[in-house]
Design an enzyme around this catalytic site. Structure first.
Site, PDB file in Angstrom:
ATOM      1  N   CYS A  23      38.894  86.635   3.233  1.00  0.00           N
ATOM      2  CA  CYS A  23      39.997  85.780   2.781  1.00  0.00           C
ATOM      3  C   CYS A  23      40.047  85.715   1.256  1.00  0.00           C
ATOM      4  CB  CYS A  23      39.850  84.386   3.376  1.00  0.00           C
ATOM      5  SG  CYS A  23      41.172  83.270   2.881  1.00  0.00           S
ATOM      6  N   CYS A  27      41.027  82.217  -0.135  1.00  0.00           N
ATOM      7  CA  CYS A  27      39.935  81.234  -0.041  1.00  0.00           C
ATOM      8  C   CYS A  27      38.870  81.526  -1.108  1.00  0.00           C
ATOM      9  CB  CYS A  27      39.256  81.280   1.329  1.00  0.00           C
ATOM     10  SG  CYS A  27      40.350  81.531   2.714  1.00  0.00           S
ATOM     11  N   ASP A  28      38.482  82.784  -1.253  1.00  0.00           N
ATOM     12  CA  ASP A  28      37.285  83.111  -2.035  1.00  0.00           C
ATOM     13  C   ASP A  28      37.536  83.863  -3.343  1.00  0.00           C
ATOM     14  OD1 ASP A  28      35.804  81.953   0.000  1.00  0.00           O
ATOM     15  OD2 ASP A  28      35.642  83.822   1.118  1.00  0.00           O
TER      16      ASP A  28
END
Ligand code: FAD
Ligand code: NAP
Length: 313
Positions: free
Chosen positions: A134, A137-138
């Site tokens: 992701c 997200c990261d």
């Protein structure tokens, strides 16, 4: 109480089914979603092919109003994992992770798909410690640093473009020299200065220390190895269908499936079991798009309304 309709999964398919069943007159409809509603598109940094959406919008921002809209028409939501859907006579039983069971006259399932692991050495051990699926997200953890992206589909290329805005350099490692992704995305990738394409190559091993990933070794078609010193590795190598809730106690599926584990439906999203409809990414020949998942949800909902009406009247 027996629900008129149980909706399993709260992605674009499930939420649209929720909107159409409640607005179309079904009284008791509950959507069972194990996480936050919105589905896999909420992990996307951008959606640019949903008709009418022209501004820059993340998947999360895009999905937020969907649930709110359904709730206005009376859709109920339970945050719980559905472990199994079975059928006893005309009644469906929705078995939940907390051990309880809800009964329903009809079921619309849209449990979508989940990111696949690529299967190289170190991937599982370092997952969450530098290996990710992701970018939204990261990606921020690698601001100003170099990262590697594995895959050659739409997801890999779009997320590589997103990462290129945050990271100093993005290596895109793909096992062939042609891409599955849309041609304009490939063009954008090739025109992005801080993206280096490494073709005809696969990850051999990702390695690290107790702080996380420190690098990845890749191997090309001639067997030559190359090390990239990157703290982040993003794998986007496709998805597996989430069909576990359809598996019965004896290991068989509740309805007919194809060899890939996708649910066989007709053009009205009807499965081989009366009153059970399958939608979105989990059904056969799914275009795997938000707009088509939403379309499936509406088709299934209209079918469920007629089915329940006929069953009860
Ligand atoms: P999903 O979105 O997968 O939703 C399924 C839901 O069911 C999930 O919320 C999950 O938590 C829940 N669930 C699963 N199992 C259970 C269970 N047992 N019990 C309860 N809940 C359960 N498509 C586009 O059209 N345009 C794009 O730009 C685009 N970009 C993408 C970018 C990325 C990074 C990814 C991963 C996908 C992208 N897609 C895009 C594809 C799109 O997201 C999917 O086609 C779409 O989300 C499918 O919707 P769905 O409702 O079928 O399933
Ligand atoms: P995908 O299209 O299946 O692509 C997966 C990629 O990973 C392929 O390039 C594949 O290589 C590679 N791959 C698979 N297994 C691998 C392994 N073990 N090691 C190394 N590489 C591996 O998956 P996706 O990109 O996630 O897309 C899924 C669906 O969602 C598609 O239908 C896509 O169109 C859709 N989607 C659409 C959008 C959009 O419309 N904007 C955005 C994202 C996703 P090969 O090419 O050699 O098989």
């Amino acid at each position: 109480m027996i629900l008129d309709c149980a909706i399993i999964g709260g992605g674009p398919a499930g939420l649209t089914a929720g909107l159409y069943t409640t607005r179309g007159g079904l009284e008791n409809v509950t959507m069972f979603e194990k996480g936050m509603p919105g589905g896999q598109i909420t992990s996307s940094s951008e959606i640019e092919n949903y008709p009418g959406v022209t501004g820059e919008v993340t998947g999360m921002e895009f999905m937020m109003p969907w649930q709110e809209q359904c709730q206005r028409f009376g859709l109920k939501h339970e945050m719980v994992e559905v472990t199994r859907v079975s059928k006893d006579g005309d009644i469906f039983k929705v078995h939940k992770g907390d051990g309880s069971v809800t009964e329903a006259h009809s079921v619309i399932i849209g449990t979508g798909s989940s990111p696949r692991r690529a299967g190289f050495k170190g991937e599982d051990e370092l997952f969450g410690k530098g290996v990710s699926t992701c970018a939204t997200c990261d990606g921020f953890f690698y601001k100003g640093k170099e990262v590697a992206v594995i895959g050659g589909g739409d997801t890999a290329l779009e997320e590589a473009l997103y990462l290129a805005k945050i990271c100093s350099k993005v290596y895109v490692i793909h096992r062939r020299d042609t891409f599955r992704s849309a041609p304009n995305t490939v063009e954008r990738l090739k025109n992005t200065e801080n993206i280096e394409l490494i073709l005809n190559s696969v990850p051999d091993e990702v390695y690290g220390d107790n702080m996380g990933v420190t690098g990845i070794r890749i191997k090309n078609n001639n067997g030559e190895l190359r090390d990239l010193e990157v703290p982040g590795v993003f794998t986007f190598v496709g998805n597996d269908v989430n069909n576990q809730a359809l598996i019965q106690e004896d290991g068989s599926f509740l309805c007919d499936m194809n060899e890939q584990g996708e649910v066989i439906v007709d053009i009205s999203m009807r499965t081989s079991v009366k009153g059970l409809y399958a939608t979105g990414d989990m059904r056969i020949a799914a275009p795997k798009q938000v707009v088509s998942a939403a379309g499936d949800g509406s088709v299934a909902a209209l079918q469920a309304i007629s089915y329940v009406d006929e069953l009860l009247n």
